[in-house]
Design an enzyme around this catalytic site. Structure first.
Site, short mmCIF file in Angstrom:
data_model
loop_
_atom_site.label_atom_id
_atom_site.label_comp_id
_atom_site.label_asym_id
_atom_site.label_seq_id
_atom_site.Cartn_x
_atom_site.Cartn_y
_atom_site.Cartn_z
N SER A 157 -9.33 2.49 3.00
CA SER A 157 -8.30 3.14 2.21
C SER A 157 -7.41 2.17 1.44
O SER A 157 -6.57 2.60 0.65
CB SER A 157 -7.43 4.02 3.12
OG SER A 157 -6.79 3.24 4.11
N LYS B 220 0.83 -1.20 0.00
CA LYS B 220 0.00 0.00 0.00
C LYS B 220 0.87 1.26 0.00
O LYS B 220 1.89 1.31 0.68
CB LYS B 220 -0.90 -0.03 1.24
CG LYS B 220 -1.96 1.05 1.32
CD LYS B 220 -2.84 0.78 2.53
CE LYS B 220 -3.91 1.84 2.72
NZ LYS B 220 -4.76 1.54 3.90
N SER C 125 -10.30 0.00 6.87
CA SER C 125 -9.59 0.22 5.61
C SER C 125 -9.14 -1.04 4.89
O SER C 125 -8.80 -0.98 3.71
CB SER C 125 -8.37 1.13 5.84
OG SER C 125 -8.79 2.45 6.08
#
Length: 472
Positions: free
Chosen positions: A154, A79, A178
């Site tokens: 996210s 990420k 997330s």
């Protein structure tokens, strides 16, 4: 190599790596081709580092097959909030659009030591704030089931990469859902593990634990494999836990069936879309086919909204206040709001919020003396239009702020419980819905075992990867 490999499970591909049927370099060729075919339609992996990946793969291949770690050379994206040495790390912010760290995060170092080959960074909203993956650096990540819809966030780039066959496994992080929310929106599995389960480099505070790092995959066994590769205690992260004596993959494969299940459509704290409620309830009730008692129940977590608002704002203040002072014009409105809310807090508010969290965790521990698992919807709505920055209302209720719609996942965060999102069905319009499977604090193995039992009952494994369904 055949592009059919993208449809194989991570466990099956790792077996092929261990047997020598495929090499890490061949897998990189496969995934690079898939990215060239697919990513332009969904924007999940905006940062690629294939030269670094091939150098890592060659170094790994010089080791004996048995010394290449649990992942044995499997490509894994990271990420774009996490440092990978020599690779752009923007955090989705124009402030860091040219930031190239010299050293990797501890979590990345551990993954690579366990045979992961990092080839890409997955898209994220600015600083991971907001459950819709868009930013001013790379733009929006689109949901492959309907590219007019959000992939949530996210860890939205990670979820979309998995759903479209651009990854076999993916790393992400989770504060207010997330890992879980994008997994639900994209039809994959995402897990928030227990605090300390995955070691990472501490930043801004040693005892920050609202956010944790965790795994995402297309099925429960693959996810358990990645959690095994991520787990372990390290002095660099004083809160990290030792790896369990029995692997998480073994736990997932154990067939251990829960005896008593609680289902809650809303945890008593949030509205929920009626279709999502019906699909998740039906999925939870199917635990009866495994001999489990299924009842409607949930702990008393009515303080969740107030508690999370305060503790999240405090976290933003201690990590981002300097950016507000020096780079305010480059921050998105939601991030500015979070930081300013944190800077306004009083010690009395923090005292109250910490006491609320202690109470919520104590009630969770007591609740799981009666129930093996708690099931809820992962998200309160199906995937929403990409142009909507967040969910402003649901079932007639208008929310006070842009994170309140996530209460059903952040309540679990506050209670220190591990949980994962499991695909459990589709809406009438064909969009994925996830059910959240929650266990007692440190009950990661029980969550994985129960989720695998339900996954087998529901029979939805293998619905991904898909080619993006482009809507114009």
């Amino acid at each position: 190599m055949s592009q059919d490999l993208i449809r194989e499970t991570a466990c099956a591909v790792v077996d092929k790596l261990r047997s020598g049927d495929v090499s890490p370099l061949e897998l990189l060729d496969v995934v690079e081709k898939r990215i060239s075919e697919v990513d332009g339609k969904v924007n999940a992996l905006p940062i690629l580092c294939f030269q670094r990946a091939r150098d890592s793969a060659k170094a790994l291949m010089r080791k004996p097959a048995g010394a290449r770690g649990l992942l044995a050379g499997l490509p894994v994206p990271i990420k774009d909030l996490t440092d990978v040495a020599g690779v752009l790390n923007t955090q989705g912010s124009p402030i860091f659009k040219d930031n190239i760290p010299a050293k990797s995060d501890l979590m990345v170092e551990n993954l690579e030591a366990n045979g992961a080959v990092v080839y890409a960074k997955s898209n994220t909203p600015e600083f991971g704030a907001g459950a819709n993956t868009f930013n001013e650096v790379f733009g929006a990540t689109l949901n492959p089931w309907d590219t007019s819809k959000s992939a949530a966030g996210s860890s939205g780039g990670a979820a979309v990469a998995l759903a479209t066959g651009m990854a076999w496994l993916a790393q992400g992080s989770d504060m207010g859902g997330s890992l879980r929310s994008p997994a639900a929106f994209c039809g994959v599995v995402g897990m928030r593990p227990s605090i300390g389960r995955v070691a990472h480099t501490p930043k801004s505070g040693i005892d920050r634990n609202l956010g944790v790092v965790g795994p995402m995959a297309r099925n429960v066994e693959d996810l358990a494999l990645l959690l095994d590769a991520m787990s372990g205690d390290y002095a660099d992260d004083p809160l990290s836990l030792p790896a369990p004596t029995t692997s998480f993959l073994s736990a997932a494969q154990s067939g251990k069936k829960p005896k008593r299940i609680a289902y809650s459509p809303d945890l008593g704290i949030t509205p929920v879309d009626p279709e999502v409620k019906a699909i998740t309830r039906k999925a939870a009730e199917r635990f009866a086919e495994a001999g489990a008692i299924v009842e409607e129940a949930h702990p008393d977590w009515r303080e969740a909204h107030e508690c999370f608002h305060v503790l999240r704002a405090f976290d933003f203040a201690i990590t981002k206040a300097n950016l507000l002072r020096t780079k305010r014009d480059l921050l998105k409105p939601e991030v500015i709001w979070n930081i300013e809310e944190g800077l306004k807090l009083t010690v009395e508010q923090l005292e109250r919020a910490e006491a609320q969290r202690v109470g919520m965790t104590a009630r969770a521990v007591e609740f799981f003396k009666t129930y093996d698992l708690l099931l809820t919807p992962t998200t309160i709505v199906p995937p929403f239009p990409i142009e909507h920055r967040y969910v402003a209302e649901c079932a007639g209720k208008r929310f006070d702020n842009y994170v309140e719609w996530l209460g059903i996942v952040y309540a679990i965060t506050l209670a220190c419980c591990p949980s994962l999102s499991l695909p459990c069905g589709f809406t009438a319009s064909g969009l994925p819905v996830g059910v959240q499977v929650v266990g007692a604090p440190r009950g990661d193995a029980q969550v994985l075992a129960g989720a695998k039992v339900l996954e087998d009952i529901l029979g939805l494994r293998g619905t991904t990867p898909i080619d993006p369904k482009v809507q114009k």
